[in-house]
Design an enzyme around this catalytic site. Sequence first.
Site, PDB file in Angstrom:
ATOM      1  N   GLU A 143       0.743  -1.274  -0.021  1.00  0.00           N
ATOM      2  CA  GLU A 143       0.024   0.155  -0.021  1.00  0.00           C
ATOM      3  C   GLU A 143       0.819   1.233   0.126  1.00  0.00           C
ATOM      4  OE1 GLU A 143      -2.316  -0.585   3.524  1.00  0.00           O
ATOM      5  OE2 GLU A 143      -3.705  -1.841   2.742  1.00  0.00           O
ATOM      6  N   LYS A 179       2.318   4.594   1.173  1.00  0.00           N
ATOM      7  CA  LYS A 179       2.360   5.160   2.682  1.00  0.00           C
ATOM      8  C   LYS A 179       2.349   6.641   2.666  1.00  0.00           C
ATOM      9  CE  LYS A 179       5.390   5.121   6.799  1.00  0.00           C
ATOM     10  NZ  LYS A 179       4.991   6.695   7.131  1.00  0.00           N
ATOM     11  N   ARG A 232      -1.675  10.027  11.203  1.00  0.00           N
ATOM     12  CA  ARG A 232      -2.289   8.735  11.528  1.00  0.00           C
ATOM     13  C   ARG A 232      -3.714   8.943  12.510  1.00  0.00           C
ATOM     14  NH1 ARG A 232       0.107   3.324  11.922  1.00  0.00           N
ATOM     15  NH2 ARG A 232      -1.705   1.709  12.020  1.00  0.00           N
ATOM     16  N   LYS A 285       2.010  -5.904   3.745  1.00  0.00           N
ATOM     17  CA  LYS A 285       1.460  -6.559   4.770  1.00  0.00           C
ATOM     18  C   LYS A 285       1.090  -7.756   4.293  1.00  0.00           C
ATOM     19  CE  LYS A 285      -0.848  -2.017   5.981  1.00  0.00           C
ATOM     20  NZ  LYS A 285      -1.817  -1.411   6.207  1.00  0.00           N
TER      21      LYS A 285
END
Length: 457
Positions: A109, A111, A116, A268
């Site tokens: 993905e 970044k 956050r 991930k």
Amino acid sequence: MQAKLRIGLAEQTLLAALGQAAVYSEKHSTPPPNIQSPLEEAVKIVKQAYSVLPVYDKIVPALLSDGVWNLPNTCSFTLGVPVGPMLAKPTKGVSEIVQKFQNTEYTCEFKYDGERAQIHYLEDGSVEIYSRNAERNTGKFPDVVAAVSRLKKSSVGSFVLDCELVAYDREKQKILPFQVLSTRARKNVVMSDIKVNVCIYAFDMLYLNGRPLIQEELKVRRECLYESFEEEAGFFKFASAITSNDIDEIQKFLDAAVDGSCEGLIIKTMNKDATYEPSKRSLNWLKLKKDYMDSIGDSLDLVPIAAFHGRGKRTGVYGAFLLACYDNNNEEYQSICKIGTGFSEAVLEERSASLRSKVIPKPKSYYRYAETITPDVWFEPTEVWEVKAADLTISPVHRAAIGIIDPDKGISLRFPRLVRVREDKTPEQASSSEQVAEMYSSQSHNQSNNQDDNEDD
DNA sequence: TGTGTCTGCCC
DNA sequence: ATTCTGC
DNA sequence: GCAGAATGGGCAGACACA
């Protein structure tokens, strides 16, 4: 009581002590059978419980009333209580990723370079936004509250969303740098006063319609995420992702991420070891940024011109140094940043010893720096250090390349760290102001592009 | 009211 | 944030 | 491999003071 207890104070040790104390005080309670070490098991349970419900005022009463062995039942994930965000481990290159995850399905993905956020949407329609450090940010992002309420599908009655909030120019449809995001007001923001817009880039879902998803695989959580929201340009997007194990494809995706004003990629696993691990920088998530890679990313050769005494385990050596680039035209050293990381203990000892003999009583007349910077000692310009950085930024205090990019502001470095000492360079051969300015200009944000990055056509 | 400095929180 | 180190 | 402890730039907001 909880409010004043901040992490960093040996949290894990404290939790271990809690677990052990519980076992000792529960002499007559019955641990589950087939357990080798009740003490160790209790510590695990307490840590697990705290990771999903990080509130001592819940954990301790539950321990006292129902005991350690019931803790997984009495303390579980609770809507409205933020869990620590899952973290990623730095990685040096695509090959390292392919190697680590061979025979495993994984996804990459973008970044995004923002802030956050963990967004809780409760059944009553109320919303809470929490920062990476569990600070309540709801009052800072009324626009995000509105967007999320508007763009969730009608079937969605409650959720917890893990995402990045990124400054966004809706006219030019462009992501804006982190430095722009950080100028947003932080308290009691009202919609009509917002000057910096934000796009939500969503990448995980921890809870949906009453169902905790933390222990589900990413494949499941992502499915829940994709089914729960409508995308809308400039307001809410799913993080760009590909699922591939091809080196070239991932390399291209990394380049696309950087082109798209992102910091790099997060990688991930989809199924194996793919649960959400609050607060853990586990192997399950890896981050890949250009500046982690050897022989790529912004690297500068800079001169230490001053230093600050170290504290704690740095007592007796310098803890940080003031670095400068060299301006050939004015024959002066211009401060560009301080540096305090990247030194092994041995190297720090060496450099401190070496520079201690170069201390001068006053800064040279040809040192250009802000008066607000007050080092403990100044040095003769003698050494050159190679330093790596993630970005170059316009600085309110540093003076590198002043007058080139901005008439009265200099340039500084984001995340500076020592790479090595350049024994082969003299201070006059350090990075020049022109080079610093050139590196700043060629960052993808600044469209004052010299177009030398031609693809071949 | 305006300015300089410090703190806490983003990264 | 990044990096290093003792356990 | 993890937790902890060193350290970075930079912003808004709080506070002190002129």
